[in-house]
Design a protein around this motif. Structure first.
Motif, PDB file in Angstrom:
ATOM      1  N   ASP A  60      -2.744  -7.604  -9.953  1.00  9.37           N
ATOM      2  CA  ASP A  60      -3.200  -6.424  -9.580  1.00  9.37           C
ATOM      3  C   ASP A  60      -3.092  -6.452  -7.685  1.00  9.37           C
ATOM      4  O   ASP A  60      -4.306  -6.684  -7.397  1.00  9.37           O
ATOM      5  CB  ASP A  60      -4.187  -6.458 -10.443  1.00  9.37           C
ATOM      6  CG  ASP A  60      -4.243  -4.384 -10.512  1.00  9.37           C
ATOM      7  OD1 ASP A  60      -3.886  -3.672  -9.388  1.00  9.37           O
ATOM      8  OD2 ASP A  60      -4.530  -3.909 -11.352  1.00  9.37           O
ATOM      9  N   ASN A  62      -4.258  -3.461  -6.782  1.00  8.59           N
ATOM     10  CA  ASN A  62      -5.066  -2.347  -6.263  1.00  8.59           C
ATOM     11  C   ASN A  62      -6.377  -3.607  -6.081  1.00  8.59           C
ATOM     12  O   ASN A  62      -7.237  -2.895  -4.941  1.00  8.59           O
ATOM     13  CB  ASN A  62      -5.216  -1.898  -7.253  1.00  8.59           C
ATOM     14  CG  ASN A  62      -3.994  -0.961  -7.415  1.00  8.59           C
ATOM     15  OD1 ASN A  62      -3.671  -0.469  -6.990  1.00  8.59           O
ATOM     16  ND2 ASN A  62      -3.144  -1.329  -8.551  1.00  8.59           N
ATOM     17  N   TYR A  63      -6.747  -4.282  -6.153  1.00  4.84           N
ATOM     18  CA  TYR A  63      -8.457  -5.357  -6.125  1.00  4.84           C
ATOM     19  C   TYR A  63      -7.950  -6.498  -5.172  1.00  4.84           C
ATOM     20  O   TYR A  63      -8.782  -6.895  -4.509  1.00  4.84           O
ATOM     21  CB  TYR A  63      -8.272  -6.353  -6.957  1.00  4.84           C
ATOM     22  CG  TYR A  63      -8.849  -5.660  -8.719  1.00  4.84           C
ATOM     23  CD1 TYR A  63      -9.673  -4.908  -8.685  1.00  4.84           C
ATOM     24  CD2 TYR A  63      -7.804  -5.384  -9.412  1.00  4.84           C
ATOM     25  CE1 TYR A  63     -10.212  -4.193  -9.473  1.00  4.84           C
ATOM     26  CE2 TYR A  63      -7.900  -4.517 -10.513  1.00  4.84           C
ATOM     27  CZ  TYR A  63      -9.326  -3.746 -10.772  1.00  4.84           C
ATOM     28  OH  TYR A  63      -9.489  -3.238 -12.016  1.00  4.84           O
ATOM     29  N   THR A  64      -6.730  -5.490  -4.041  1.00  7.76           N
ATOM     30  CA  THR A  64      -6.691  -7.077  -2.688  1.00  7.76           C
ATOM     31  C   THR A  64      -6.320  -5.518  -1.306  1.00  7.76           C
ATOM     32  O   THR A  64      -6.254  -4.967  -1.721  1.00  7.76           O
ATOM     33  CB  THR A  64      -5.492  -7.652  -2.578  1.00  7.76           C
ATOM     34  OG1 THR A  64      -5.748  -8.490  -4.008  1.00  7.76           O
ATOM     35  CG2 THR A  64      -5.193  -8.639  -1.806  1.00  7.76           C
ATOM     36  N   TYR A  83       2.650  -3.081  -6.324  1.00  8.74           N
ATOM     37  CA  TYR A  83       2.632  -1.439  -6.465  1.00  8.74           C
ATOM     38  C   TYR A  83       3.094  -1.463  -7.753  1.00  8.74           C
ATOM     39  O   TYR A  83       2.800  -1.027  -9.764  1.00  8.74           O
ATOM     40  CB  TYR A  83       1.539  -0.730  -6.162  1.00  8.74           C
ATOM     41  CG  TYR A  83       0.815  -1.733  -4.463  1.00  8.74           C
ATOM     42  CD1 TYR A  83      -0.513  -1.170  -5.353  1.00  8.74           C
ATOM     43  CD2 TYR A  83       1.650  -1.628  -3.616  1.00  8.74           C
ATOM     44  CE1 TYR A  83      -1.477  -1.607  -4.574  1.00  8.74           C
ATOM     45  CE2 TYR A  83       0.172  -1.660  -2.695  1.00  8.74           C
ATOM     46  CZ  TYR A  83      -0.714  -1.830  -2.857  1.00  8.74           C
ATOM     47  OH  TYR A  83      -1.703  -2.659  -1.839  1.00  8.74           O
ATOM     48  N   ASN A 154      -2.467   2.808 -17.693  1.00  8.60           N
ATOM     49  CA  ASN A 154      -3.579   4.295 -16.791  1.00  8.60           C
ATOM     50  C   ASN A 154      -2.787   5.273 -16.679  1.00  8.60           C
ATOM     51  O   ASN A 154      -1.484   5.411 -17.252  1.00  8.60           O
ATOM     52  CB  ASN A 154      -3.422   2.771 -16.025  1.00  8.60           C
ATOM     53  CG  ASN A 154      -2.548   2.648 -15.097  1.00  8.60           C
ATOM     54  OD1 ASN A 154      -1.031   2.641 -15.222  1.00  8.60           O
ATOM     55  ND2 ASN A 154      -2.357   1.062 -14.399  1.00  8.60           N
ATOM     56  N   GLU A 156      -2.112   5.509 -13.422  1.00  6.71           N
ATOM     57  CA  GLU A 156      -0.766   5.770 -12.657  1.00  6.71           C
ATOM     58  C   GLU A 156       0.755   5.165 -12.819  1.00  6.71           C
ATOM     59  O   GLU A 156       1.494   6.194 -13.134  1.00  6.71           O
ATOM     60  CB  GLU A 156      -1.220   5.098 -11.968  1.00  6.71           C
ATOM     61  CG  GLU A 156       0.178   4.391 -10.378  1.00  6.71           C
ATOM     62  CD  GLU A 156      -0.738   3.892  -9.561  1.00  6.71           C
ATOM     63  OE1 GLU A 156      -0.195   3.747  -8.082  1.00  6.71           O
ATOM     64  OE2 GLU A 156      -0.830   2.385 -10.453  1.00  6.71           O
TER      65      GLU A 156
END
Length: 358
Positions: A60, A62-64, A83, A154, A156
């Motif tokens: 993921d 989004n966590y970086t 993404y 989710n 998105e």
């Protein structure tokens, strides 16, 4: 892959119909300890259809802060980023999970019904000749939204896809999902040695997974032969309405009391089992989707027909409003205030009042 045979087996096990299992091409259902069921490769109970890609889930991003890796299939899809790659994985997982049978509890019952319902309706729309092209497009977007929403995915992922003609595409990159999934399966089949620490299936099994995924996707896109709910004694007329949207629209346009009479006859028959109940809920939501979606005030005629049998009227109204939240979305789209429909809300039970009369 004959999806109808597999769908019949899905219904057979999900509603405990007790019918003789029919051998399908590559997969068979196996009951799990928690009373759920998954598709496993025939004669192999240690690898399921849904599990083969678990270990392939992308990291993921989004966590970086600054992801320093590339999508696995970047060589094939130059506009794909890390993404997007995760979102496409979520869609693949959602589609493959369609044929899973989950243990039902009060917290997941509505979502389970709605996802199953939307998948089935997406497979019907292409053959609904009495709908205009615009109506079909509206309903396809409506059903696909809830198909994803009730998985659930989710936010998105929920808004990342659209239809171009009958093709499902990733809106941002315009990647055709049928093409993407085909390349995805080919890639891992051809590079199996590279992923031996993650994949424990053979190339022909990946091909079998690809074939089933494609059948599910083509049903969603309306490219495959439409599915039918399997027959049951005493449900012939109800199933005809469910399996043929044109017939439902025809009898309603000719004389709407014909539909209401069929509903009345169903309620007059005291036989009950989970499959019959599911079919009745499906018929009522078809009334919502194909009638009330386009003309909400038709609900007055339903209430007028059944108001002389208030217990039946109350039961019908509350199933319409609480088996699913399709009608909630329809009212929001059309800025309808249900509080103004006094003759409807007088039949609301406590749950319907809690949801709609806050």
């Amino acid at each position: 892959m004959k999806l109808q045979l597999l769908y019949n087996e899905y219904i057979n096990i999900k509603f405990k119909r007790g019918l003789q299992s029919v051998q399908t091409d590559c997969f068979e259902y196996s009951l799990l300890e928690d009373d759920s069921a998954e598709l496993f490769f025939v004669n192999r109970n240690n690898e399921s259809f849904i599990e083969w890609m678990y270990e392939l889930q992308p990291r993921d991003a989004n966590y970086t802060m600054n992801p320093d890796w590339e999508p696995e299939l970047l060589a094939f899809f130059e506009h794909l980023d890390v993404y997007d790659e995760l979102i496409l994985y979520y869609l693949l997982f959602t589609i493959n999970k369609t044929m899973s049978i989950v243990k039902i509890n009060p917290f997941n019952a509505m979502n389970d019904f709605m996802k199953n319902y939307c998948f089935f309706q997406l497979a019907q729309l292409t053959d609904a000749a009495r709908l205009t092209d615009e109506q079909r497009h509206q309903l396809r977007d409506f059903f696909f939204f809830f198909y994803l929403y009730t998985h659930p995915v989710n936010e998105e992922t929920l808004y990342s896809f659209s239809f171009s003609g009958q093709d499902l595409v990733h809106t941002k990159t315009n990647i055709n999902m049928e093409h993407y999934f085909s390349i995805y399966h080919d890639y891992y089949s051809e590079n199996l040695d590279k992923y031996r620490d993650k994949l424990f299936i053979a190339p022909h099994e990946i091909d079998a997974c690809r074939n089933l995924t494609m059948e599910l996707l083509r049903s969603i896109e309306g490219k495959a032969p439409k599915l039918s709910m399997p027959p049951e004694e005493g449900l012939e007329v109800v199933l005809q309405l469910i399996n043929d949207v044109d017939y439902l629209l025809h009898i309603y346009s000719e004389n709407k009391t014909t539909l209401f009479g069929i509903i009345r006859d169903f309620l007059s028959d005291n036989r009950s089992n989970s499959y019959r109940d599911h079919c009745f809920s499906t018929l009522l939501q078809n009334y919502v989707s194909y009638i009330l979606y386009f003309k909400f005030d038709e609900i007055y005629d339903l209430v007028d027909y059944f108001k002389s049998t208030p217990l039946w009227c109350k039961m019908i109204i509350n199933k319409i409003f609480t088996d699913a939240i399709f009608i909630q979305k329809i009212m929001k789209q059309n800025q309808i205030d249900i509080a103004e429909y006094k003759h409807v809300i007088e039949f609301f039970d406590e749950e319907a009042r809690r949801i709609y009369l806050k």
